[in-house]
Scaffold this motif. Structure first.
Motif, PDB file in Angstrom:
ATOM      1  N   SER A   4      10.249  17.937 -22.626  1.00  0.00           N
ATOM      2  CA  SER A   4       9.032  16.859 -22.562  1.00  0.00           C
ATOM      3  C   SER A   4       8.955  16.861 -21.073  1.00  0.00           C
ATOM      4  O   SER A   4       9.790  15.971 -20.458  1.00  0.00           O
ATOM      5  CB  SER A   4       9.166  15.581 -23.166  1.00  0.00           C
ATOM      6  N   LEU A   5       8.018  17.561 -20.433  1.00  0.00           N
ATOM      7  CA  LEU A   5       7.924  17.253 -18.824  1.00  0.00           C
ATOM      8  C   LEU A   5       7.396  16.001 -18.542  1.00  0.00           C
ATOM      9  O   LEU A   5       7.802  15.346 -17.319  1.00  0.00           O
ATOM     10  CB  LEU A   5       7.130  18.497 -18.338  1.00  0.00           C
ATOM     11  N   PHE A  16       0.307  18.509  -7.819  1.00  0.00           N
ATOM     12  CA  PHE A  16       1.447  18.816  -7.009  1.00  0.00           C
ATOM     13  C   PHE A  16       2.234  19.926  -7.980  1.00  0.00           C
ATOM     14  O   PHE A  16       2.495  20.805  -7.073  1.00  0.00           O
ATOM     15  CB  PHE A  16       2.339  17.683  -6.644  1.00  0.00           C
ATOM     16  N   TRP A  17       2.375  19.496  -9.209  1.00  0.00           N
ATOM     17  CA  TRP A  17       3.132  20.561 -10.033  1.00  0.00           C
ATOM     18  C   TRP A  17       2.408  21.608 -10.273  1.00  0.00           C
ATOM     19  O   TRP A  17       3.126  22.832 -10.408  1.00  0.00           O
ATOM     20  CB  TRP A  17       3.477  19.636 -11.237  1.00  0.00           C
ATOM     21  N   TYR A  44      12.595  24.066 -13.161  1.00  0.00           N
ATOM     22  CA  TYR A  44      11.445  24.654 -14.403  1.00  0.00           C
ATOM     23  C   TYR A  44      10.906  25.974 -13.858  1.00  0.00           C
ATOM     24  O   TYR A  44      10.704  26.728 -14.798  1.00  0.00           O
ATOM     25  CB  TYR A  44      10.483  23.670 -14.166  1.00  0.00           C
ATOM     26  N   ARG A  45      10.563  26.255 -12.522  1.00  0.00           N
ATOM     27  CA  ARG A  45       9.863  27.738 -12.241  1.00  0.00           C
ATOM     28  C   ARG A  45      10.843  28.521 -12.357  1.00  0.00           C
ATOM     29  O   ARG A  45      10.675  29.842 -12.431  1.00  0.00           O
ATOM     30  CB  ARG A  45       9.267  27.491 -10.900  1.00  0.00           C
ATOM     31  N   LYS A  78      18.783  16.319 -15.848  1.00  0.00           N
ATOM     32  CA  LYS A  78      17.799  15.586 -16.329  1.00  0.00           C
ATOM     33  C   LYS A  78      16.926  16.606 -17.321  1.00  0.00           C
ATOM     34  O   LYS A  78      16.397  16.063 -18.358  1.00  0.00           O
ATOM     35  CB  LYS A  78      16.789  15.413 -15.104  1.00  0.00           C
ATOM     36  N   LEU A  79      16.927  18.084 -17.078  1.00  0.00           N
ATOM     37  CA  LEU A  79      16.209  18.713 -17.866  1.00  0.00           C
ATOM     38  C   LEU A  79      17.131  19.198 -19.088  1.00  0.00           C
ATOM     39  O   LEU A  79      16.618  20.089 -20.184  1.00  0.00           O
ATOM     40  CB  LEU A  79      15.756  20.106 -17.390  1.00  0.00           C
TER      41      LEU A  79
END
Length: 409
Positions: A4-5, A16-17, A44-45, A78-79
């Motif tokens: 969940s981003l 920004f994202w 994430y990228r 965190k992810l």
């Protein structure tokens, strides 16, 4: 794996994202989560674009480990993707195990290592320049920008992200990215108020700063450009000079100063004065809050200045005596009701050349202004805010340049 981003990243950074602009530039206050969000986005990228790689840059390579490298490791945790990455310090890099994608780390002081950067798998797409304000020379940025070239797979794009606190409106960053609309540039200003992860104690720091230190709050709380209205020192340049070559100039004089603090920072500055060329070279610094005089003495010795004459704030004779007990050649600065203004007037006759490693000193001198009276007009007294390194330099330089018999009384 589902992430969940919204839960991981929080609010305030959707544009920004998602932007694909070549330059993604974010100025903001402290605590605005701009660095943490950038770190999450880079990790994430790597999953979103499995042939992409990243590069993290700061002005000096020795600042990378405790900033961007640490933030990216935090983002991985965190992810919840710790098992997918290897993080190593020597060499400093982060590698995605299944694909071989890498995040590399370089300082602009690495020279050729920056301009010849390359990856062995995939393409270099993402560049993050943290504390971009520390890059005083726009040409250094241009060289990095030109090195990020080459084709990318369909659907991919290249992006340079710059994050920083906007210490002065005189920075090249303002006209380059903020003053003129440009389709290749995305800009954003964020503040601590968009950071839902702050607790009440964190928020109170900013609220008290807003009330007690409005000039500092403008930059560190509101994310606005520092405006140098009534700037005291205007003949200032940043130059990557060779300290040994300057030290070899005939007649050069060394000057070392210390302004005491505790809640405010202790500020130590190392200078050289060239009377013939009328230049003051500031080549080293140390700023630290909440430390004892014993720790101060140990640090100055560790920096290699333990045997130098050290000029300190005359208002703290007890602290000076304690530094002397620790073996330092500490002595009092000049006294007298007009000593501050006389010292400032003396220094104003010189060009001040700041070495780029003196980051805190540069922030201060860009914001060191005359205090304003109740009528809003500048007075003849300097504002206390951003004065610590300035006082330290003044103690040192005035003691070196004036004879011992001189008095301001």
């Amino acid at each position: 794996m589902k992430i969940s981003l919204q839960k991981a990243v929080g609010r305030g950074y959707v544009d920004f994202w998602n932007t694909k602009a070549r330059y993604r530039v974010c100025k903001g206050s402290r605590g605005s989560k701009k660095s943490k969000t950038t770190a999450l986005n880079m990790i994430y990228r790597l999953f979103q674009y499995p042939e992409s790689n990243g590069l993290c840059v700061r002005r000096f390579s020795n600042t990378l480990r405790d900033s961007v490298f640490s933030d990216l490791k935090w983002a991985i945790h965190k992810l919840g993707v710790d098992a997918y990455f290897d993080c190593t310090v020597s060499p400093m890099q982060i590698t995605r195990r299944s694909t071989g994608q890498k995040i590399l780390f370089r300082g602009l002081d690495d020279g050729l290592k920056i301009t010849s950067i390359s990856v062995d798998k995939g393409v270099l797409c993402w560049v993050w320049i943290e504390e971009a304000y520390e890059i005083s020379n726009e040409d250094d940025f241009n060289k990095l920008d030109m090195s990020i070239r080459g084709e990318v797979p369909p659907g991919y794009f290249k992006q340079l992200t710059l994050t920083f606190n906007p210490w002065s409106a005189t920075s090249w960053l303002k006209p380059r990215f903020f003053d003129t609309p440009d389709d290749t540039v995305f800009t954003k200003t964020t503040t601590w108020e968009c950071n839902e992860w702050l607790d009440d104690a964190d928020r109170n720091i900013f609220l008290k700063m807003k009330e007690n230190n409005p000039r500092r709050y403008r930059i560190e709380g509101a994310g606005d450009w520092g405006i140098a209205d009534g700037l005291i020192y205007t003949n200032v340049i940043v130059e990557d000079f060779d300290v040994d070559k300057i030290r070899a100039i005939p007649g050069i004089k060394s000057a070392f100063g210390l302004d005491f603090g505790f809640t405010d920072p202790n500020a130590f500055t190392a200078c050289m004065v060239d009377n013939t060329a009328m230049k003051i070279y500031v080549f080293d610094e140390w700023y630290k809050t909440g430390v004892t005089n014993k720790i101060i003495a140990e640090q100055i010795k560790r920096m290699g200045y333990g045997g130098q004459r050290l000029i300190c704030d005359s208002a703290e004779p007890k602290s000076i005596a304690e530094l002397q007990d620790e073996g330092l050649r500490a002595e009092s600065s000049r006294k007298g009701k007009d000593s501050v203004n006389h010292g400032i007037q003396l220094i104003q006759n010189y060009q001040i050349v700041v070495h780029p490693r003196c980051v805190e000193f540069k922030k201060e001198i860009d914001n060191y202004c005359w205090a304003k009276g109740t009528d809003g007009k500048p007075t003849d007294k300097p504002d206390h805010e951003f004065s610590h390194g300035m006082d330290s330099m003044r103690y040192a330089v005035t003691k070196v340049l004036m004879p011992d018999t001189f008095s301001f009384d």
